[in-house]
Every structure is written in C-alpha cells, then in structure tokens.
Design a protein around this motif. Structure first.
Motif, PDB file in Angstrom:
ATOM      1  N   PHE A  24       0.840  -1.205   0.000  1.00  0.00           N
ATOM      2  CA  PHE A  24       0.000   0.000   0.000  1.00  0.00           C
ATOM      3  C   PHE A  24       0.872   1.250   0.000  1.00  0.00           C
ATOM      4  N   LYS A  25       1.976   1.220   0.742  1.00  0.00           N
ATOM      5  CA  LYS A  25       2.912   2.344   0.701  1.00  0.00           C
ATOM      6  C   LYS A  25       3.454   2.503  -0.722  1.00  0.00           C
ATOM      7  N   GLU A  26       3.798   1.385  -1.357  1.00  0.00           N
ATOM      8  CA  GLU A  26       4.297   1.436  -2.733  1.00  0.00           C
ATOM      9  C   GLU A  26       3.243   2.042  -3.659  1.00  0.00           C
ATOM     10  N   PHE A  27       1.976   1.643  -3.488  1.00  0.00           N
ATOM     11  CA  PHE A  27       0.905   2.192  -4.312  1.00  0.00           C
ATOM     12  C   PHE A  27       0.811   3.702  -4.129  1.00  0.00           C
ATOM     13  N   TYR A  28       0.725   4.152  -2.879  1.00  0.00           N
ATOM     14  CA  TYR A  28       0.534   5.580  -2.631  1.00  0.00           C
ATOM     15  C   TYR A  28       1.779   6.406  -2.970  1.00  0.00           C
ATOM     16  N   LEU A  29       2.947   5.794  -2.980  1.00  0.00           N
ATOM     17  CA  LEU A  29       4.152   6.498  -3.440  1.00  0.00           C
ATOM     18  C   LEU A  29       4.239   6.506  -4.963  1.00  0.00           C
ATOM     19  N   THR A  30       3.477   5.637  -5.619  1.00  0.00           N
ATOM     20  CA  THR A  30       3.377   5.627  -7.084  1.00  0.00           C
ATOM     21  C   THR A  30       2.323   6.630  -7.530  1.00  0.00           C
ATOM     22  N   CYS A  31       1.169   6.575  -6.876  1.00  0.00           N
ATOM     23  CA  CYS A  31       0.084   7.519  -7.134  1.00  0.00           C
ATOM     24  C   CYS A  31      -0.777   7.564  -5.888  1.00  0.00           C
ATOM     25  N   ASN A  32      -1.282   8.721  -5.576  1.00  0.00           N
ATOM     26  CA  ASN A  32      -2.142   8.868  -4.404  1.00  0.00           C
ATOM     27  C   ASN A  32      -3.592   8.658  -4.845  1.00  0.00           C
ATOM     28  N   GLY A  33      -3.833   7.472  -5.427  1.00  0.00           N
ATOM     29  CA  GLY A  33      -5.149   7.124  -5.931  1.00  0.00           C
ATOM     30  C   GLY A  33      -5.309   7.527  -7.389  1.00  0.00           C
ATOM     31  N   PHE A  34      -6.410   7.056  -7.975  1.00  0.00           N
ATOM     32  CA  PHE A  34      -6.728   7.418  -9.357  1.00  0.00           C
ATOM     33  C   PHE A  34      -8.221   7.311  -9.577  1.00  0.00           C
ATOM     34  N   GLY A  35      -8.676   7.970 -10.626  1.00  0.00           N
ATOM     35  CA  GLY A  35     -10.074   7.922 -11.020  1.00  0.00           C
ATOM     36  C   GLY A  35     -10.177   7.463 -12.455  1.00  0.00           C
TER      37      GLY A  35
END
Length: 148
Positions: free
Chosen positions: A45-56
């Motif tokens: 999850f840290k890796e995800f949020y450091l890649t992008c802080n979510g998306f739409g």
C-alpha cells in the motif's frame, strides 16, 4: 508484477476513455495517515501511494481513494479497516482490514467476512484485466470465489 507497473498498465489501458492519476503521496503524507489511523500501512500500500495517491477511471466510474479522502472519512479505523476503492460514487466499495501482525485482507463492503485477497497487486490486476464488470474483473472475481 510490481505495483507501479500495474498502475502504468491501468493508465495506458484507460488513457482514451478518461483516467486521472493523482500525484504520488510523500513519505510525510503516509506518516501522517498512519499516525491519524493508528496503524501502519502494509508495504505494498505504501508502494501504491508512493506511485500515485489514488486514481479515477471513467470506466465504471471506478476510483482508488486518495489518502486525504480516506482520512476525511476516517471510517471504522478503530477496527483497523478503511475503504480503498469505490465505484459509481460509492455505490460499491472495497476495503482493507489490517491485522495486528501487519497482514491484511481486501473485501467488498457488503461481504466484509469474505475476503477477496491479501494482495493489493492481485486486486489491481483484476481491475486491469476486466475493470469492474467485464470478464475477469472485480465482480467476476467475486463470483468465482462464491462471494456474490
């Protein structure tokens, strides 16, 4: 497959039909989130949020929820779970429950007792494969597992 690779593939797949990716979170954003929520995020999850802080994504109106929105809602954090994704303006939601040993499980809101996976990578790959409704997507996966 690494989280950043999956996010890039999702972005490429949806670039022509509406996709908005948020700028990566900062380490301080993650630290603030963990402090407010009272527990640490799992590594992926840290890796995800450091890649992008979510998306739409316009496809199925699906969103991976940014940290700031999770903190604003601050739903049920006493039980160490929160929503990570939603479709069609919170019609259906997927959450993550974090165990005291740091392991976690992802579930769909109306079936919290029946986890889909303990892998964010697998969750994102299912969205990449079939979005919410297509073959191999999130709903198909829930059917395969006998959840819905």
């Amino acid at each position: 497959m690494k989280i950043n690779q999956i996010v890039n593939l999702i972005q490429q797949k949806h670039q022509d039909n509406g996709f908005e990716i948020n700028a990566p979170a900062k380490l301080s954003d993650i630290a603030n989130f963990e402090t407010q929520m009272g527990f640490s995020l799992p590594t992926d999850f840290k890796e995800f949020y450091l890649t992008c802080n979510g998306f739409g994504c316009n496809e199925d109106i699906f969103n991976m929820i940014p940290l700031s929105e999770i903190m604003q809602e601050n739903r049920n954090n006493a039980d160490n779970w929160f929503y990570i994704a939603e479709y069609m303006v919170y019609s259906d939601m997927w959450g993550v429950r974090i165990e005291s040993n740091g392991e976690y499980e992802i579930f769909i809101d109306e079936h919290k007792d029946k986890p889909l996976t303990s892998s964010l990578s697998e969750f994102l790959q299912r969205f990449l494969k079939g979005n919410v409704f297509d073959k191999g997507g999130l709903y198909d996966w829930q059917n395969e597992l006998g959840i819905i």
